[in-house]
Design a protein around this motif. Sequence first.
Motif, PDB file in Angstrom:
ATOM      1  N   LEU A 132       0.862  -1.176   0.000  1.00 21.83           N
ATOM      2  CA  LEU A 132       0.000   0.000   0.000  1.00 21.83           C
ATOM      3  C   LEU A 132       0.899   1.226   0.000  1.00 21.83           C
ATOM      4  CD1 LEU A 132      -2.900   1.261   0.499  1.00 21.83           C
ATOM      5  CD2 LEU A 132      -2.245   1.327   2.917  1.00 21.83           C
ATOM      6  N   ARG A 133       0.647   2.164  -0.912  1.00 19.57           N
ATOM      7  CA  ARG A 133       1.359   3.431  -0.875  1.00 19.57           C
ATOM      8  C   ARG A 133       0.434   4.498  -0.297  1.00 19.57           C
ATOM      9  NH1 ARG A 133       2.873   7.362  -4.604  1.00 19.57           N
ATOM     10  NH2 ARG A 133       1.740   8.645  -3.096  1.00 19.57           N
ATOM     11  N   GLY A 134       0.980   5.578   0.172  1.00 19.78           N
ATOM     12  CA  GLY A 134       0.157   6.671   0.673  1.00 19.78           C
ATOM     13  C   GLY A 134       1.054   7.618   1.450  1.00 19.78           C
ATOM     14  N   TYR A 137       3.451  12.662   4.711  1.00 14.00           N
ATOM     15  CA  TYR A 137       4.144  13.947   4.506  1.00 14.00           C
ATOM     16  C   TYR A 137       4.176  14.167   2.999  1.00 14.00           C
ATOM     17  CZ  TYR A 137       5.663  12.969   9.255  1.00 14.00           C
ATOM     18  OH  TYR A 137       5.686  12.674  10.598  1.00 14.00           O
ATOM     19  N   LYS A 138       3.565  15.237   2.532  1.00 13.28           N
ATOM     20  CA  LYS A 138       3.440  15.441   1.085  1.00 13.28           C
ATOM     21  C   LYS A 138       4.298  16.598   0.578  1.00 13.28           C
ATOM     22  CE  LYS A 138       1.654  13.431  -1.273  1.00 13.28           C
ATOM     23  NZ  LYS A 138       2.113  12.145  -1.844  1.00 13.28           N
ATOM     24  N   PRO A 139       5.107  16.333  -0.432  1.00 10.46           N
ATOM     25  CA  PRO A 139       5.866  17.428  -1.047  1.00 10.46           C
ATOM     26  C   PRO A 139       4.968  18.141  -2.063  1.00 10.46           C
ATOM     27  CG  PRO A 139       6.413  15.337  -2.102  1.00 10.46           C
ATOM     28  CD  PRO A 139       5.340  15.047  -1.102  1.00 10.46           C
ATOM     29  N   LEU A 188      10.938   2.786   2.736  1.00 13.50           N
ATOM     30  CA  LEU A 188      10.936   4.252   2.844  1.00 13.50           C
ATOM     31  C   LEU A 188      11.134   4.849   1.456  1.00 13.50           C
ATOM     32  CD1 LEU A 188      13.211   4.728   5.995  1.00 13.50           C
ATOM     33  CD2 LEU A 188      10.740   4.465   5.873  1.00 13.50           C
ATOM     34  N   GLN A 189      10.252   5.763   1.108  1.00 11.31           N
ATOM     35  CA  GLN A 189      10.336   6.391  -0.223  1.00 11.31           C
ATOM     36  C   GLN A 189      11.064   7.722  -0.141  1.00 11.31           C
ATOM     37  OE1 GLN A 189       6.679   6.314  -2.462  1.00 11.31           O
ATOM     38  NE2 GLN A 189       6.961   8.393  -3.203  1.00 11.31           N
ATOM     39  N   ILE A 190      11.999   7.909  -1.071  1.00 14.00           N
ATOM     40  CA  ILE A 190      12.586   9.240  -1.261  1.00 14.00           C
ATOM     41  C   ILE A 190      11.963   9.771  -2.545  1.00 14.00           C
ATOM     42  CG2 ILE A 190      14.706  10.547  -1.737  1.00 14.00           C
ATOM     43  CD1 ILE A 190      14.746   9.468   1.069  1.00 14.00           C
ATOM     44  N   GLY A 191      11.290  10.883  -2.448  1.00 15.25           N
ATOM     45  CA  GLY A 191      10.550  11.404  -3.595  1.00 15.25           C
ATOM     46  C   GLY A 191      11.443  12.096  -4.608  1.00 15.25           C
ATOM     47  N   ALA A 192      10.837  12.344  -5.771  1.00 13.44           N
ATOM     48  CA  ALA A 192      11.566  12.970  -6.878  1.00 13.44           C
ATOM     49  C   ALA A 192      12.243  14.273  -6.450  1.00 13.44           C
ATOM     50  CB  ALA A 192      10.588  13.242  -8.015  1.00 13.44           C
ATOM     51  N   ARG A 193      11.523  15.036  -5.647  1.00 15.16           N
ATOM     52  CA  ARG A 193      12.048  16.358  -5.280  1.00 15.16           C
ATOM     53  C   ARG A 193      13.243  16.271  -4.341  1.00 15.16           C
ATOM     54  NH1 ARG A 193       7.098  15.788  -6.310  1.00 15.16           N
ATOM     55  NH2 ARG A 193       5.830  17.335  -7.400  1.00 15.16           N
ATOM     56  N   ASN A 194      13.401  15.150  -3.680  1.00 11.56           N
ATOM     57  CA  ASN A 194      14.508  14.990  -2.725  1.00 11.56           C
ATOM     58  C   ASN A 194      15.599  14.057  -3.228  1.00 11.56           C
ATOM     59  OD1 ASN A 194      14.377  16.515  -0.304  1.00 11.56           O
ATOM     60  ND2 ASN A 194      12.485  15.445   0.208  1.00 11.56           N
ATOM     61  N   LEU A 213      13.849   4.786  -4.287  1.00 15.52           N
ATOM     62  CA  LEU A 213      14.437   6.063  -4.690  1.00 15.52           C
ATOM     63  C   LEU A 213      13.818   6.513  -6.006  1.00 15.52           C
ATOM     64  CD1 LEU A 213      16.610   8.290  -4.264  1.00 15.52           C
ATOM     65  CD2 LEU A 213      18.167   6.834  -5.607  1.00 15.52           C
ATOM     66  N   LYS A 214      12.975   7.544  -5.935  1.00 17.15           N
ATOM     67  CA  LYS A 214      12.342   8.035  -7.163  1.00 17.15           C
ATOM     68  C   LYS A 214      13.317   8.897  -7.948  1.00 17.15           C
ATOM     69  CE  LYS A 214       7.574   7.677  -6.896  1.00 17.15           C
ATOM     70  NZ  LYS A 214       6.351   8.458  -7.157  1.00 17.15           N
ATOM     71  N   ARG A 215      13.158   8.870  -9.263  1.00 15.47           N
ATOM     72  CA  ARG A 215      14.031   9.671 -10.110  1.00 15.47           C
ATOM     73  C   ARG A 215      13.608  11.130 -10.049  1.00 15.47           C
ATOM     74  NH1 ARG A 215      14.826   8.718 -16.637  1.00 15.47           N
ATOM     75  NH2 ARG A 215      16.404  10.336 -16.959  1.00 15.47           N
ATOM     76  N   GLU A 243      11.213   4.993 -11.614  1.00 17.33           N
ATOM     77  CA  GLU A 243      11.039   6.004 -12.671  1.00 17.33           C
ATOM     78  C   GLU A 243       9.618   6.547 -12.565  1.00 17.33           C
ATOM     79  OE1 GLU A 243      12.544   7.584 -15.309  1.00 17.33           O
ATOM     80  OE2 GLU A 243      10.582   8.323 -15.943  1.00 17.33           O
ATOM     81  N   ARG A 244       9.472   7.883 -12.546  1.00 18.49           N
ATOM     82  CA  ARG A 244       8.157   8.505 -12.360  1.00 18.49           C
ATOM     83  C   ARG A 244       7.910   9.653 -13.323  1.00 18.49           C
ATOM     84  NH1 ARG A 244       8.357  13.530 -11.860  1.00 18.49           N
ATOM     85  NH2 ARG A 244       6.954  13.833 -10.091  1.00 18.49           N
ATOM     86  N   GLY A 245       8.688   9.630 -14.422  1.00 18.54           N
ATOM     87  CA  GLY A 245       8.470  10.674 -15.426  1.00 18.54           C
ATOM     88  C   GLY A 245       9.408  11.839 -15.228  1.00 18.54           C
ATOM     89  N   SER A 279       1.485   6.712 -12.819  1.00 18.72           N
ATOM     90  CA  SER A 279       0.515   7.703 -12.348  1.00 18.72           C
ATOM     91  C   SER A 279       1.141   9.098 -12.402  1.00 18.72           C
ATOM     92  CB  SER A 279       0.052   7.362 -10.937  1.00 18.72           C
ATOM     93  OG  SER A 279      -0.444   6.044 -10.891  1.00 18.72           O
ATOM     94  N   HIS A 280       2.294   9.257 -11.710  1.00 18.92           N
ATOM     95  CA  HIS A 280       2.999  10.536 -11.825  1.00 18.92           C
ATOM     96  C   HIS A 280       3.582  10.691 -13.232  1.00 18.92           C
ATOM     97  CE1 HIS A 280       2.780  10.286  -7.439  1.00 18.92           C
ATOM     98  NE2 HIS A 280       2.868  11.600  -7.462  1.00 18.92           N
ATOM     99  N   GLY A 281       3.912   9.565 -13.849  1.00 20.56           N
ATOM    100  CA  GLY A 281       4.537   9.612 -15.180  1.00 20.56           C
ATOM    101  C   GLY A 281       3.666  10.258 -16.225  1.00 20.56           C
TER     102      GLY A 281
HETATM  103  C1  LIG Z   1       5.271  12.659  -4.340  1.00 20.12           C
HETATM  104  C2  LIG Z   1       5.268  11.501  -4.968  1.00 20.12           C
HETATM  105  O1  LIG Z   1       5.874  11.236  -6.110  1.00 20.12           O
HETATM  106  P1  LIG Z   1       7.092  11.991  -6.819  1.00 20.12           P
HETATM  107  O2  LIG Z   1       8.136  12.169  -5.783  1.00 20.12           O
HETATM  108  O3  LIG Z   1       7.472  11.035  -7.890  1.00 20.12           O
HETATM  109  O4  LIG Z   1       6.539  13.273  -7.336  1.00 20.12           O
HETATM  110  C3  LIG Z   1       4.547  10.332  -4.447  1.00 20.12           C
HETATM  111  O5  LIG Z   1       4.734   9.229  -4.955  1.00 20.12           O
HETATM  112  O6  LIG Z   1       3.792  10.518  -3.493  1.00 20.12           O
END
Ligand SMILES: C=C(OP(=O)(O)O)C(=O)O
Length: 351
Positions: A132-134, A137-139, A188-194, A213-215, A243-245, A279-281
């Motif tokens: 499950l993702r969710g 803390y939202k960037p 633990l997810q590291i988002g694209a912005r980080n 680790l998101k691109r 990869e998320r676009g 989805s983000h892609g």
């Molecule tokens: C913020 C997200 O994605 P991204 O870092 O790829 O924009 C996310 O998956 O919640």
Amino acid sequence: MIVVIKAGTPEVEISRVCDELSTWGLTPEKIVGKHKVVVGLVGETAELDPYRIEEISPFIESVLRVEQPFKRASREYRHNEPSEVMIPTPNGDVYIGEHHPIVVTAGPCSVENEEMIVATALHAKKMGAKFLRGGAYKPRTSPYSFQGHGESALSLLAAAREASGLGIITEVMDTPDIDKIAEVADVLQIGARNMQNFSLLKQIGKQTKPVLLKRGMAATIDDWLMAAEYIMASGNAQVILCERGIRTFDSKYTRNVLDISSIPVLRRLTHLPIMIDPSHGTGWAHFVPKMALAAIAAGTDSLMIEVHPNPKKALSDGPQSLTFEQFGELMDQVKHMAAVVGRGEREPAMA
Ligand SMILES: C=C(OP(=O)(O)O)C(=O)O
Ligand SMILES: O=C[C@H](O)[C@H](O)COP(=O)(O)O
């Protein structure tokens, strides 16, 4: 540099090679693959003559230089063997990697309330997702947009984990939050912005949970692999690349451009497992299924799909979120496509 050990070499001889190389001021890392044991060497190896290392022991098959700047993340570092990330979840251990079935992660952009996150988790589980993702803390681009419920959303993720048995993937945006998020999250997810927040990467590398680790949206593949290298150099080799676009000149019809070609490129460059986030892609629910299937055809190991009980009312990313029904349809297609490429769920062996 890597030292390839001959097949059948006793443990004690491998340790002897590692001990000797440590006295040379190098950091030897023993990597046990399916076919070979190799010892990765990190340190000042540029001036080192491989023949001098070969002379250490008759159990050394060869000594090879790793040409890429990302050493631990490179495919060469494991002598061309893919790595896998094993994640224990209440429903059992889940493996993400080249030799395993396709793994799907599903869920909303943000954790909004207990009812929606638990309902989404149960539906995702029923349809065959493993995580499950969710976001707690939202960037967000705008400081006025919903920023996530923060710490209080972590207990809602824990409730959804308990109800569904799914593993949890959620984002860490800030170093002081790592420990409390790691108590609930399985990855633990590291988002694209980080992606290039180097102090965050170093700290996340010091904890033991796997890292997604998101691109970065403007990152080259080399930038991305060097970011993975930061995590690995800090001690955590369990990295999955997502990869998320990326941003290009054309953002009229899709939010980002999903770089499907990164899949075969990564396969060539790195041993790390791959996840694709259509989805983000794409930014639009309508395009998500086609790109998810394309990613499987191109060789991804896993998918991240945004799903929401009522996308029109979502607090973030509604337009790119699938309804439960759409997600169910997509999962049927995913199963077919995975079977076509030989990455379907394995049937339990008959007694
Ligand atoms: C913020 C997200 O994605 P991204 O870092 O790829 O924009 C996310 O998956 O919640
Ligand atoms: O995944 C959720 C992200 O926070 C979201 O995509 C950020 O996008 P926005 O703040 O630009 O809408």
